[in-house]
Design a protein around this motif. Sequence first.
Motif, mmCIF file in Angstrom:
data_model
loop_
_atom_site.group_PDB
_atom_site.id
_atom_site.type_symbol
_atom_site.label_atom_id
_atom_site.label_comp_id
_atom_site.label_asym_id
_atom_site.label_seq_id
_atom_site.Cartn_x
_atom_site.Cartn_y
_atom_site.Cartn_z
ATOM 1 N N ARG A 57 0.820 -1.178 -0.001
ATOM 2 C CA ARG A 57 -0.067 0.166 0.036
ATOM 3 C C ARG A 57 0.879 1.159 -0.097
ATOM 4 O O ARG A 57 0.734 2.412 -0.858
ATOM 5 N N LYS A 58 1.903 1.153 0.858
ATOM 6 C CA LYS A 58 2.862 2.542 0.940
ATOM 7 C C LYS A 58 3.761 2.467 -0.536
ATOM 8 O O LYS A 58 3.703 3.706 -1.037
ATOM 9 N N ALA A 59 3.894 1.459 -1.043
ATOM 10 C CA ALA A 59 4.630 1.655 -2.443
ATOM 11 C C ALA A 59 3.755 2.083 -3.359
ATOM 12 O O ALA A 59 4.363 3.024 -4.242
ATOM 13 N N ALA A 60 2.499 1.828 -3.349
ATOM 14 C CA ALA A 60 1.528 2.198 -4.337
ATOM 15 C C ALA A 60 1.161 3.639 -4.207
ATOM 16 O O ALA A 60 0.984 4.416 -5.220
ATOM 17 N N SER A 61 1.437 4.137 -2.926
ATOM 18 C CA SER A 61 0.831 5.661 -2.653
ATOM 19 C C SER A 61 2.040 6.426 -3.089
ATOM 20 O O SER A 61 1.846 7.564 -3.650
ATOM 21 N N ALA A 62 3.263 5.717 -3.113
ATOM 22 C CA ALA A 62 4.371 6.754 -3.220
ATOM 23 C C ALA A 62 4.622 6.814 -4.924
ATOM 24 O O ALA A 62 5.495 7.526 -5.386
ATOM 25 N N GLN A 63 3.746 6.085 -5.534
ATOM 26 C CA GLN A 63 4.126 6.193 -7.114
ATOM 27 C C GLN A 63 2.862 7.145 -7.980
ATOM 28 O O GLN A 63 1.624 6.843 -7.512
ATOM 29 N N ALA A 64 3.323 7.562 -8.779
ATOM 30 C CA ALA A 64 2.420 8.647 -9.816
ATOM 31 C C ALA A 64 1.629 7.322 -10.435
ATOM 32 O O ALA A 64 0.110 7.605 -10.457
ATOM 33 N N ALA A 65 2.097 6.482 -11.272
ATOM 34 C CA ALA A 65 1.530 5.746 -12.049
ATOM 35 C C ALA A 65 0.721 4.415 -11.284
ATOM 36 O O ALA A 65 1.222 4.315 -10.287
ATOM 37 N N PRO A 66 -0.141 3.709 -11.697
ATOM 38 C CA PRO A 66 -0.662 2.710 -11.133
ATOM 39 C C PRO A 66 0.297 1.597 -10.931
ATOM 40 O O PRO A 66 1.226 1.360 -11.713
ATOM 41 N N CYS A 67 0.255 0.994 -9.547
ATOM 42 C CA CYS A 67 1.264 0.098 -9.280
ATOM 43 C C CYS A 67 1.181 -1.185 -9.698
ATOM 44 O O CYS A 67 0.067 -1.874 -9.298
ATOM 45 N N GLY A 68 2.184 -1.909 -10.168
ATOM 46 C CA GLY A 68 1.973 -3.338 -10.300
ATOM 47 C C GLY A 68 3.117 -4.122 -9.364
ATOM 48 O O GLY A 68 4.190 -3.472 -9.068
ATOM 49 N N VAL A 69 2.723 -5.268 -8.893
ATOM 50 C CA VAL A 69 3.991 -6.107 -8.229
ATOM 51 C C VAL A 69 4.228 -7.598 -8.925
ATOM 52 O O VAL A 69 3.053 -8.006 -9.291
ATOM 53 N N LEU A 70 5.302 -7.656 -9.116
ATOM 54 C CA LEU A 70 5.892 -8.897 -9.940
ATOM 55 C C LEU A 70 6.075 -9.990 -8.550
ATOM 56 O O LEU A 70 6.810 -9.773 -7.578
ATOM 57 N N VAL A 71 5.417 -11.027 -8.676
ATOM 58 C CA VAL A 71 5.468 -11.912 -7.395
ATOM 59 C C VAL A 71 6.033 -13.267 -8.104
ATOM 60 O O VAL A 71 5.620 -13.836 -8.905
ATOM 61 N N GLU A 72 7.212 -13.682 -7.299
ATOM 62 C CA GLU A 72 7.948 -15.005 -7.671
ATOM 63 C C GLU A 72 6.846 -16.099 -7.782
ATOM 64 O O GLU A 72 6.176 -16.240 -6.894
ATOM 65 N N PRO A 73 6.919 -17.149 -8.688
ATOM 66 C CA PRO A 73 6.032 -18.129 -8.682
ATOM 67 C C PRO A 73 6.222 -19.083 -7.775
ATOM 68 O O PRO A 73 5.082 -19.479 -7.097
#
Lengths: 231, 472
Positions: A76-92
């Motif tokens: 949530r913190k990472a997303a709010s710190a970014q201007a663009a919509p936030c994606g997260v890459l999750v290891e399989p």
Amino acid sequence: MNALRESVLAGVRVAADYLPPSAREPLPPVTPDIVRQPTTGVGLVELFCQRAAAVGLRPAVVTESALPRHIGELLRKAASAQAAPCGVLVEPDLPWRELILAAVPDSVNVLTPPVSDEQLFAVGAGISGVAAAVAETGSIVCVSGPSRWRSLSLVPPVHIAVVREEQILPDLLDLLATAPPENLPAQLVVITGPSKTADIEGILITGVHGPGEVHVVVVTAEGEIDRSPGT
Amino acid sequence: MNDALSPFRTAVAAALADAGLRAALYSATSNKQAVHKTGIDQLHDADALRELAGSIKQHTLDHLDTYLSQFVARVEDRGGHVHFAPTAGEACVALTRIARQHGLRLCVKAKSMTTEEIGLTAALEADGVQVVETDLGEFIVQIDHDRPSHIVTPIIHKNRRVIARAFERELGVAYTEDPQELTQHARRHLRDIFRRCDLGITGVNFAVAETGTICLCTNEGNGRLTLTRPRVHVAVMGIEKLVPRMQDLAVFLKLLARSGTGQPLTCYTSLITGPRRADDADGPAELHVVIVDNGRSDILAGPYRQILRCIRCGACLNACPVYSKIGGHAYDSVYPGPVGKVLSPLLATLARYPDLPQASSLCGLCREVCPVRIDIPGLLVRLRRDQVRQRVVGRTHRRLFQWAGLLLRYPALYRLGQGLARAVLRRRSEEGWVRQAPALMRRITDLHDLRAPAPQSFRTLWTRSRKDERPA
């Protein structure tokens, strides 16, 4: 090509013979007493967290049941710190993957590798497991492999690493002396801090080319107290 | 007297006259001396660890043929390609051939002293490959058409205003002196390059013979991107980078970053063992290792062998009272500072760098901080002797030492000479100071006043006091 090889190897052979065998230095043993740094007084988890914090990683200790909430908060913190919509890459094969995915906030888009370069360079965070952690230096260790993306802990601005308590080794020597020579991954990287530089007038800047924020979440057995520094 | 200054002396005079440079050097080197101390003090037995590191490296050099062959066989077992280069020129040819064979056009480069030494960037660019330095310091050096002046922190000589002007001019960004903003400009610029690059060139910090692993120590992440993103990764290493066993890395890694920057480890310590495996998720499909001799086996075959132990931590540069005054450019070599004073003349010729072995007070700080216990002052003295044998030093210099030799050989002559000098200097002194000494001694008083000699020599006083003590 082979002529060059022969020329260099023969040159080195002749040069090494400058000293007679009796005058050459014998191979000393890597004496653990000298190499290993004694760690007295504190437990491994605590020592790891202290040292990791000292090099600029952001350690936290949570129980398994508190893990999803903790990672959800980080995202949530990472997303709010970014201007663009936030994606997260999750290891399989991330440990506790299903638990963690269930806690990803709605504002964050989950991607699983393989992804396009376009997506890779746009995501806000990567979540991975680790191969080991080293208490002495406060390091985490990531390796390459079939479901281990080298780029995941490198390209996004935020890296979240999930460490199982029993993965913490006391000393760097434990990692290197026990690495199986026949079974080494193509890449093993010991991460000791966020990406940083002090090239301009010696002033410390983080997040140069790699992640500026590295969160290390140590997961302990239920019932243990929260020992994360700063809380 | 010959007043024509050598290029080195001219460069030194210019550096000393540059107040900005001296301030930058003072603050950087004194800060690095402090963090070096903190880093080394964290080790429970630093001296034993350095002793061990020195003897492992010396052992490796003494058996380098064995370890080099073993390393090469292991790299090839893993599917890596090995190229050999007796000279800098042949190393560049190997690199341009790899680029040509794979049609590689955009090369990202991580910081590497060996590639600087062989002049790789110019060779690749002459062949039509675009080469981009990605370490922040080296990137700034490249866009500002400058040269690095330190082996670990290449722009120790530059201040933020110079950097800000270069960014404004070359990247077309708004002028800013804020290091954070400057860094972000570089990041954005280089991200685009990292997406498109097809060739990655790095150096090697250590090469492990038993596994064929190469080890790279970096801080910014550009090194990792360089060995992760491109199709082809080429690592360039001198023959001396080897260590026998994987566990030896623990010894060297614990010393390298602590000695250089005071960190326990650099942010990223990458161990590369072969190219990407068939089922690996990402990484370069090909790994090439270029092994460069370029004068090293000649050093190995002689009394200077131990200089090849050097792991390029930079501690001797930061500790050196000469480097911290004149900076790296004055040395006119890829390798400045104490280690450079030994390495540069040996890799080129003694005649190419006549002043470097002389530019030392032999204070021994470099030996004290060296993590692999290289006796740099001892090697400098040996180089001076070789300079005399090879007649590299000038006639005046040689004659002076001949005179000094005579004086020291005959005590009567020594006493006479000393008495003469005392008389002359005392006659010239005013209020206890000599402002202008005669003849060759003027070189000293050009720099600072000399205290007038005491009326009587220490030897005279000593002899008299012994006589007085003796029972009558």
